[in-house]
Write a protein that holds these residues in place. Structure first.
Motif, PDB file in Angstrom:
ATOM      1  N   ILE A  70       0.708  -1.177  -0.014  1.00 42.86           N
ATOM      2  CA  ILE A  70       0.096   0.188  -0.135  1.00 42.86           C
ATOM      3  C   ILE A  70       0.859   1.145   0.010  1.00 42.86           C
ATOM      4  O   ILE A  70       0.429   2.455  -0.498  1.00 42.86           O
ATOM      5  CB  ILE A  70      -1.237   0.186   1.328  1.00 42.86           C
ATOM      6  N   THR A  71       2.117   1.121   0.190  1.00 48.92           N
ATOM      7  CA  THR A  71       3.018   2.480   0.523  1.00 48.92           C
ATOM      8  C   THR A  71       3.344   2.544  -1.080  1.00 48.92           C
ATOM      9  O   THR A  71       4.115   3.522  -1.137  1.00 48.92           O
ATOM     10  CB  THR A  71       4.074   2.087   1.427  1.00 48.92           C
ATOM     11  N   ALA A  72       3.189   1.775  -2.083  1.00 49.99           N
ATOM     12  CA  ALA A  72       3.647   2.121  -3.236  1.00 49.99           C
ATOM     13  C   ALA A  72       2.526   2.976  -4.109  1.00 49.99           C
ATOM     14  O   ALA A  72       2.877   3.370  -5.149  1.00 49.99           O
ATOM     15  CB  ALA A  72       3.621   0.634  -4.037  1.00 49.99           C
ATOM     16  N   VAL A  73       1.754   3.419  -3.333  1.00 45.92           N
ATOM     17  CA  VAL A  73       0.377   4.416  -3.952  1.00 45.92           C
ATOM     18  C   VAL A  73       0.818   5.746  -4.110  1.00 45.92           C
ATOM     19  O   VAL A  73       1.208   6.271  -3.104  1.00 45.92           O
ATOM     20  CB  VAL A  73      -0.888   4.241  -3.265  1.00 45.92           C
ATOM     21  N   TYR A  74       0.767   6.190  -5.402  1.00 44.49           N
ATOM     22  CA  TYR A  74       1.341   7.517  -5.381  1.00 44.49           C
ATOM     23  C   TYR A  74       0.349   8.301  -5.911  1.00 44.49           C
ATOM     24  O   TYR A  74       0.382   9.829  -6.084  1.00 44.49           O
ATOM     25  CB  TYR A  74       2.698   7.871  -6.413  1.00 44.49           C
ATOM     26  N   GLY A  75      -0.787   7.924  -6.545  1.00 43.61           N
ATOM     27  CA  GLY A  75      -1.938   8.690  -7.156  1.00 43.61           C
ATOM     28  C   GLY A  75      -2.862   7.562  -7.505  1.00 43.61           C
ATOM     29  O   GLY A  75      -3.071   6.439  -7.265  1.00 43.61           O
ATOM     30  N   ALA A  76      -3.889   8.144  -8.479  1.00 46.74           N
ATOM     31  CA  ALA A  76      -5.127   7.580  -8.861  1.00 46.74           C
ATOM     32  C   ALA A  76      -5.681   8.405  -9.971  1.00 46.74           C
ATOM     33  O   ALA A  76      -5.502   9.600 -10.209  1.00 46.74           O
ATOM     34  CB  ALA A  76      -6.076   7.215  -7.729  1.00 46.74           C
ATOM     35  N   SER A  77      -6.475   7.698 -10.886  1.00 46.10           N
ATOM     36  CA  SER A  77      -7.146   8.250 -11.778  1.00 46.10           C
ATOM     37  C   SER A  77      -8.788   7.593 -11.988  1.00 46.10           C
ATOM     38  O   SER A  77      -8.844   6.424 -11.750  1.00 46.10           O
ATOM     39  CB  SER A  77      -6.414   8.365 -13.183  1.00 46.10           C
ATOM     40  N   PHE A  78      -9.679   8.381 -12.234  1.00 43.40           N
ATOM     41  CA  PHE A  78     -11.064   7.937 -12.483  1.00 43.40           C
ATOM     42  C   PHE A  78     -11.397   8.501 -13.767  1.00 43.40           C
ATOM     43  O   PHE A  78     -11.249   9.508 -14.398  1.00 43.40           O
ATOM     44  CB  PHE A  78     -12.049   8.610 -11.397  1.00 43.40           C
ATOM     45  N   TRP A 110     -10.587  18.583  -8.101  1.00 37.26           N
ATOM     46  CA  TRP A 110     -10.591  18.818  -9.456  1.00 37.26           C
ATOM     47  C   TRP A 110     -11.491  19.800 -10.084  1.00 37.26           C
ATOM     48  O   TRP A 110     -12.542  19.748  -9.462  1.00 37.26           O
ATOM     49  CB  TRP A 110     -10.641  17.068 -10.342  1.00 37.26           C
ATOM     50  N   ALA A 111     -11.339  19.904 -11.217  1.00 34.22           N
ATOM     51  CA  ALA A 111     -12.555  20.920 -11.893  1.00 34.22           C
ATOM     52  C   ALA A 111     -12.583  20.498 -13.380  1.00 34.22           C
ATOM     53  O   ALA A 111     -11.499  20.140 -13.974  1.00 34.22           O
ATOM     54  CB  ALA A 111     -11.996  22.214 -11.683  1.00 34.22           C
ATOM     55  N   GLY A 112     -13.700  20.644 -13.754  1.00 33.94           N
ATOM     56  CA  GLY A 112     -13.892  20.259 -15.409  1.00 33.94           C
ATOM     57  C   GLY A 112     -14.853  20.980 -16.039  1.00 33.94           C
ATOM     58  O   GLY A 112     -15.736  21.817 -15.434  1.00 33.94           O
ATOM     59  N   LYS A 120      -5.785  28.997 -12.237  1.00 34.40           N
ATOM     60  CA  LYS A 120      -5.594  28.525 -10.905  1.00 34.40           C
ATOM     61  C   LYS A 120      -5.825  27.061 -11.313  1.00 34.40           C
ATOM     62  O   LYS A 120      -6.659  26.335 -10.971  1.00 34.40           O
ATOM     63  CB  LYS A 120      -6.966  28.998 -10.360  1.00 34.40           C
ATOM     64  N   PRO A 121      -4.621  26.413 -11.663  1.00 34.62           N
ATOM     65  CA  PRO A 121      -4.593  24.919 -12.002  1.00 34.62           C
ATOM     66  C   PRO A 121      -5.026  24.129 -10.500  1.00 34.62           C
ATOM     67  O   PRO A 121      -4.476  24.616  -9.311  1.00 34.62           O
ATOM     68  CB  PRO A 121      -3.346  24.790 -12.381  1.00 34.62           C
ATOM     69  N   LYS A 122      -5.347  22.994 -10.555  1.00 33.06           N
ATOM     70  CA  LYS A 122      -5.710  21.915  -9.650  1.00 33.06           C
ATOM     71  C   LYS A 122      -4.631  20.976  -9.449  1.00 33.06           C
ATOM     72  O   LYS A 122      -4.216  20.820 -10.610  1.00 33.06           O
ATOM     73  CB  LYS A 122      -7.158  21.305  -9.645  1.00 33.06           C
ATOM     74  N   ASP A 123      -4.508  20.330  -8.356  1.00 33.47           N
ATOM     75  CA  ASP A 123      -3.440  19.459  -8.284  1.00 33.47           C
ATOM     76  C   ASP A 123      -4.065  18.207  -8.982  1.00 33.47           C
ATOM     77  O   ASP A 123      -3.203  17.509  -9.530  1.00 33.47           O
ATOM     78  CB  ASP A 123      -3.523  19.071  -6.809  1.00 33.47           C
ATOM     79  N   THR A 124      -5.378  17.942  -8.964  1.00 35.86           N
ATOM     80  CA  THR A 124      -5.733  16.914 -10.150  1.00 35.86           C
ATOM     81  C   THR A 124      -6.414  17.403 -11.214  1.00 35.86           C
ATOM     82  O   THR A 124      -6.859  18.536 -11.479  1.00 35.86           O
ATOM     83  CB  THR A 124      -7.253  16.224  -9.236  1.00 35.86           C
ATOM     84  N   LEU A 125      -5.739  16.735 -12.355  1.00 34.85           N
ATOM     85  CA  LEU A 125      -6.052  17.339 -13.689  1.00 34.85           C
ATOM     86  C   LEU A 125      -7.099  16.554 -14.255  1.00 34.85           C
ATOM     87  O   LEU A 125      -7.397  15.592 -14.070  1.00 34.85           O
ATOM     88  CB  LEU A 125      -4.490  17.147 -14.451  1.00 34.85           C
ATOM     89  N   CYS A 126      -7.715  17.362 -15.148  1.00 35.05           N
ATOM     90  CA  CYS A 126      -8.741  16.627 -16.064  1.00 35.05           C
ATOM     91  C   CYS A 126      -8.544  16.674 -17.687  1.00 35.05           C
ATOM     92  O   CYS A 126      -8.190  17.676 -17.995  1.00 35.05           O
ATOM     93  CB  CYS A 126      -9.970  17.716 -15.949  1.00 35.05           C
ATOM     94  N   THR A 134     -16.393  12.020 -22.352  1.00 30.33           N
ATOM     95  CA  THR A 134     -15.443  11.022 -21.393  1.00 30.33           C
ATOM     96  C   THR A 134     -14.321  11.702 -21.193  1.00 30.33           C
ATOM     97  O   THR A 134     -13.311  12.237 -22.086  1.00 30.33           O
ATOM     98  CB  THR A 134     -15.224   9.560 -21.988  1.00 30.33           C
ATOM     99  N   TYR A 135     -13.833  11.749 -19.818  1.00 28.31           N
ATOM    100  CA  TYR A 135     -12.664  12.504 -19.290  1.00 28.31           C
ATOM    101  C   TYR A 135     -12.017  11.766 -18.142  1.00 28.31           C
ATOM    102  O   TYR A 135     -12.666  10.615 -17.779  1.00 28.31           O
ATOM    103  CB  TYR A 135     -13.098  13.652 -18.575  1.00 28.31           C
ATOM    104  N   VAL A 136     -10.507  11.700 -18.100  1.00 22.10           N
ATOM    105  CA  VAL A 136      -9.923  11.224 -17.097  1.00 22.10           C
ATOM    106  C   VAL A 136      -9.498  12.337 -16.072  1.00 22.10           C
ATOM    107  O   VAL A 136      -8.959  13.197 -16.406  1.00 22.10           O
ATOM    108  CB  VAL A 136      -8.724  10.643 -17.706  1.00 22.10           C
ATOM    109  N   LEU A 137      -9.742  12.122 -14.780  1.00 18.63           N
ATOM    110  CA  LEU A 137      -9.565  12.792 -13.751  1.00 18.63           C
ATOM    111  C   LEU A 137      -8.312  12.102 -13.162  1.00 18.63           C
ATOM    112  O   LEU A 137      -8.353  10.908 -12.570  1.00 18.63           O
ATOM    113  CB  LEU A 137     -10.565  12.861 -12.653  1.00 18.63           C
ATOM    114  N   GLU A 138      -7.268  12.553 -12.950  1.00 20.23           N
ATOM    115  CA  GLU A 138      -5.937  11.954 -12.605  1.00 20.23           C
ATOM    116  C   GLU A 138      -5.122  13.030 -11.520  1.00 20.23           C
ATOM    117  O   GLU A 138      -4.802  14.094 -11.725  1.00 20.23           O
ATOM    118  CB  GLU A 138      -4.982  11.842 -13.637  1.00 20.23           C
ATOM    119  N   TYR A 139      -4.508  12.245 -10.315  1.00 15.28           N
ATOM    120  CA  TYR A 139      -3.810  13.215  -9.318  1.00 15.28           C
ATOM    121  C   TYR A 139      -2.556  12.008  -9.384  1.00 15.28           C
ATOM    122  O   TYR A 139      -2.604  10.889  -9.298  1.00 15.28           O
ATOM    123  CB  TYR A 139      -4.306  13.208  -7.906  1.00 15.28           C
ATOM    124  N   LYS A 140      -1.324  12.628  -9.126  1.00 11.50           N
ATOM    125  CA  LYS A 140      -0.081  11.788  -9.098  1.00 11.50           C
ATOM    126  C   LYS A 140       0.870  12.808  -8.428  1.00 11.50           C
ATOM    127  O   LYS A 140       1.106  13.910  -8.739  1.00 11.50           O
ATOM    128  CB  LYS A 140       0.571  11.603 -10.582  1.00 11.50           C
TER     129      LYS A 140
END
Length: 288
Positions: A70-78, A110-112, A120-126, A134-140
């Protein structure tokens, strides 16, 4: 008619008029989660969905051995699907959440659509995809998002998505990836799409028709109205999570997109009440 009855009648009319002008606050748009994701995750409330990689199974699904470390997790996307017209005119926003026993709630906004602000960019990109709507929301991030837990009390660790948008027809969550240090997926479920360039503001917001032009050195009414629309649709969110011995409680607040409208309605209502009372005063003076 007695003066007391006149006053009572006019005051009651003013109060009814003012109440009618205050709308109810909007509720958050439901996250419509695909069946294959619901089979492995939890949707404790309409605008929040999460997949647990550690936790008490009596509280819901836990993906056993979904991620070895679990310590290998650096981000996620939806991967999400929306009505593209709503997306580009109403807009949407929320957060990707990393939630565990030790660190608590860690939300990346995130913002879309029309909520995207280049300044004003977000840490999570759209990201856009090759499929309309169809979009991908991603934080790394640059550091691990979860800590290791001892064998006696592993606690919980979850990756989720939260939605604040109040007026969209719906947001369909169809895919999820959990990302490692190199940005590649260490866990994947659902129907994910390949991301392309980061989404920019809709063309309709960036340009006006050929008939509309603003002379140099003058204020643009179009820009002012856009800012007003943006501020009235601004969303706030408060999220808190607490856990003891595997029991998890999560709370979020949906977008209050109609707050400014409500405030305007209240002001108008008070103005009506003032007019009514002034009318009553005129009646009294004439009676004298």
């Amino acid at each position: 008619m007695k003066i007391s009855k006149i006053l009572a009648g006019m005051s009651a009319a003013a109060i009814v008029a003012s109440m009618a002008m205050i709308p109810a606050s909007a509720a958050g748009t439901k996250l419509n989660v695909s069946d294959d994701l619901l089979a492995i995750g939890r949707q404790s409330q309409d605008d929040l969905f999460a997949i647990f990689f550690r936790g008490d199974e009596s509280e819901g699904n836990v993906v056993k051995d979904g991620i070895t470390d679990i310590t290998a997790v650096y981000g996620a996307s939806f991967t999400i699907k929306v009505d593209n017209n709503d997306w580009n005119t109403i807009g949407g926003g929320g957060s990707i959440n990393f939630n565990d026993t030790k660190n608590g709630w860690n939300a990346k906004d995130w913002a879309g659509g029309s909520w995207v602000e280049d300044d004003k960019p977000k840490d999570t990109l759209c990201y856009t995809t090759d499929e309309e709507g169809t979009y991908v929301l991603e934080y790394k991030g640059d550091t691990p998002l979860f800590d290791a837990a001892d064998d006696e009390e592993k606690g919980y660790a979850a990756v989720g998505i939260n939605n604040w948008a109040a007026d969209l027809k719906g947001i369909d969550v169809v895919g999820v990836k959990v990302l490692g240090a190199d940005g590649n997926a260490i866990y994947e479920a659902g129907s994910n799409k390949d991301k392309k360039e980061v989404q920019k503001k809709p063309v309709a917001e960036e340009s006006s028709s050929g008939a509309d032009s603003t002379p140099s050195g003058t204020d643009s009414k179009k820009d002012d109205s856009k800012k007003d629309d943006k501020s009235s649709a601004a969303a706030t969110s408060t999220a808190a999570t607490s856990s003891k011995s595997g029991t998890t409680t999560t709370a979020t607040s949906s977008a209050a997109a109609s707050d400014n409208v409500a405030a305007t309605g209240a002001t108008a209502g008070l103005a009506l009440a003032g007019v009514a009372l002034a009318g009553a005063a005129i009646v009294i003076s004439k009676r004298k």
